[in-house]
Design an enzyme around this catalytic site. Sequence first.
Site, PDB file in Angstrom:
ATOM      1  N   ARG A   1       0.851  -1.193   0.000  1.00  0.00           N
ATOM      2  CA  ARG A   1       0.000   0.000   0.000  1.00  0.00           C
ATOM      3  C   ARG A   1       0.883   1.237   0.000  1.00  0.00           C
ATOM      4  NH1 ARG A   1      -3.010  -1.505   5.654  1.00  0.00           N
ATOM      5  NH2 ARG A   1      -3.187  -3.731   5.207  1.00  0.00           N
TER       6      ARG A   1
ATOM      7  N   ARG B   1       9.694   7.273   5.817  1.00  0.00           N
ATOM      8  CA  ARG B   1       9.391   8.610   6.317  1.00  0.00           C
ATOM      9  C   ARG B   1      10.045   8.864   7.682  1.00  0.00           C
ATOM     10  NH1 ARG B   1       3.040   8.858   5.691  1.00  0.00           N
ATOM     11  NH2 ARG B   1       3.362  10.730   6.947  1.00  0.00           N
TER      12      ARG B   1
ATOM     13  N   ASP C   1       0.368   5.381   1.500  1.00  0.00           N
ATOM     14  CA  ASP C   1      -0.524   6.220   2.298  1.00  0.00           C
ATOM     15  C   ASP C   1      -1.097   7.392   1.497  1.00  0.00           C
ATOM     16  OD1 ASP C   1      -0.491   4.869   4.679  1.00  0.00           O
ATOM     17  OD2 ASP C   1       1.206   5.979   5.513  1.00  0.00           O
TER      18      ASP C   1
ATOM     19  N   TYR D   1      12.365   3.368  -2.717  1.00  0.00           N
ATOM     20  CA  TYR D   1      11.565   4.551  -2.417  1.00  0.00           C
ATOM     21  C   TYR D   1      12.462   5.771  -2.580  1.00  0.00           C
ATOM     22  CZ  TYR D   1       7.597   2.075  -0.263  1.00  0.00           C
ATOM     23  OH  TYR D   1       6.489   1.298  -0.035  1.00  0.00           O
TER      24      TYR D   1
END
Lengths: 245, 245
Positions: free
Chosen positions: A51, A198, A53, A111
Amino acid sequence: MKRVKCTVSYDGSRFAGYQVQPGQRTVQQEIEKALATLHKGRHVKTAASGRTDAGVHAMGQVIHFDTDLSIPETSWPAALNSLLPGDISVSKAAYADPAFHARYSVKEKEYRYRIYFSHVRSPFKHRYALRVWYSLDIEAMEAAAETVLGTHDFTSFCSAKTEVEDKIRTLKEIRFLQQDDELVICFKGNGFLYNMVRILTGTLLEIGSGKRDPGEMREILEKRNRIYAGKTAAPEGLYLWKVSY
Amino acid sequence: MKRVKCTVSYDGSRFAGYQVQPGQRTVQQEIEKALATLHKGRHVKTAASGRTDAGVHAMGQVIHFDTDLSIPETSWPAALNSLLPGDISVSKAAYADPAFHARYSVKEKEYRYRIYFSHVRSPFKHRYALRVWYSLDIEAMEAAAETVLGTHDFTSFCSAKTEVEDKIRTLKEIRFLQQDDELVICFKGNGFLYNMVRILTGTLLEIGSGKRDPGEMREILEKRNRIYAGKTAAPEGLYLWKVSY
């Protein structure tokens, strides 16, 4: 039945995230709506590499689904894109082995976290990058990043809400790309925990701004407790860049 | 009372255009809402260099307003930005002569039209540039652009709905910037009619794709009739780039 593997990019700014949520606009819901139209109203289940966010973007999300339609491989992107909204695009599609699974077959994920330096907010970047108005000591950030590479328990760098039991992951690379007024931090690993990129980014930013010492990065890792790490960096700078199988 | 001149940039994609329209989200409305908050609820009238349509962006829109607040010149951007939504940003502010008028004092305007080449839609560009999937003959476009420079009646290149009487404008420059997979067309002039840049761009694209001869550009100009020009290019590629006084 044939299994189709698709590479999908999306601008996450108008989505409540990737996964279907009742009453919300999500990427998965839009893709499954387009697939239902192609399959005469039948629901087609999709699986994604993971997933993302609300507000998080993707350059190379990968999904798969099974179909009985006989559409040539190369025609899938155009067929889906004609039905998808402008902020989602299928860039590639290929028929895959029935054993292929978008989530379980992942070998590596990349990422990227995008940061821009400016005293004034840019209306064109504010949903696509994090704004930083102070200067960053990139060398300190690089030194800190180095100390968490490898296979570790990343409990300190994942959301306390995570339900996953096994918090051991292998972080293969953290690279810093500087271009013009931007800094992009690239993370490669065999998998990432919830909010891991993050929180790593938030902690690296506190090191870069001088709020913390580079040596603290390793200490935080060893504590295995989320409260020691830095703030979770905002979602808008994050891109699921590439998934490798 | 002091007159404040502000340079404003905005991402036009979530606005119903610049000008206030009841029940719609517009740039002017957001700016005037922020100004009212700073002025204890009092309405502060603003004037802009000109309107922009729904979906059109601005890098350097200029506005002015009058105020009795004694805020230092350099503090206006931060004061306004703290109250404005993320898709609008005040980049500069200065006290101006009371005779200065954001619209009537304009000497030159620059608009830019951004085009990207791709077979697949980019979710990150689709609200910020026009997608073209065919190749363009830039030399033919340059030759055609050359023939409409100077002072002319631009009736053919403006919306038939325009209410302005005087359709004579001076087009000073049309420049083509190529970078990576993008083409940016820059237009400089003393003023532009309604939809003028978008109709010029639409016509130039028809020339670049080989649908029309470069020589037709001048013929269209001389007809003084909108029906002879090309299609109005989509708003998302257009940027009000700079206003000079």
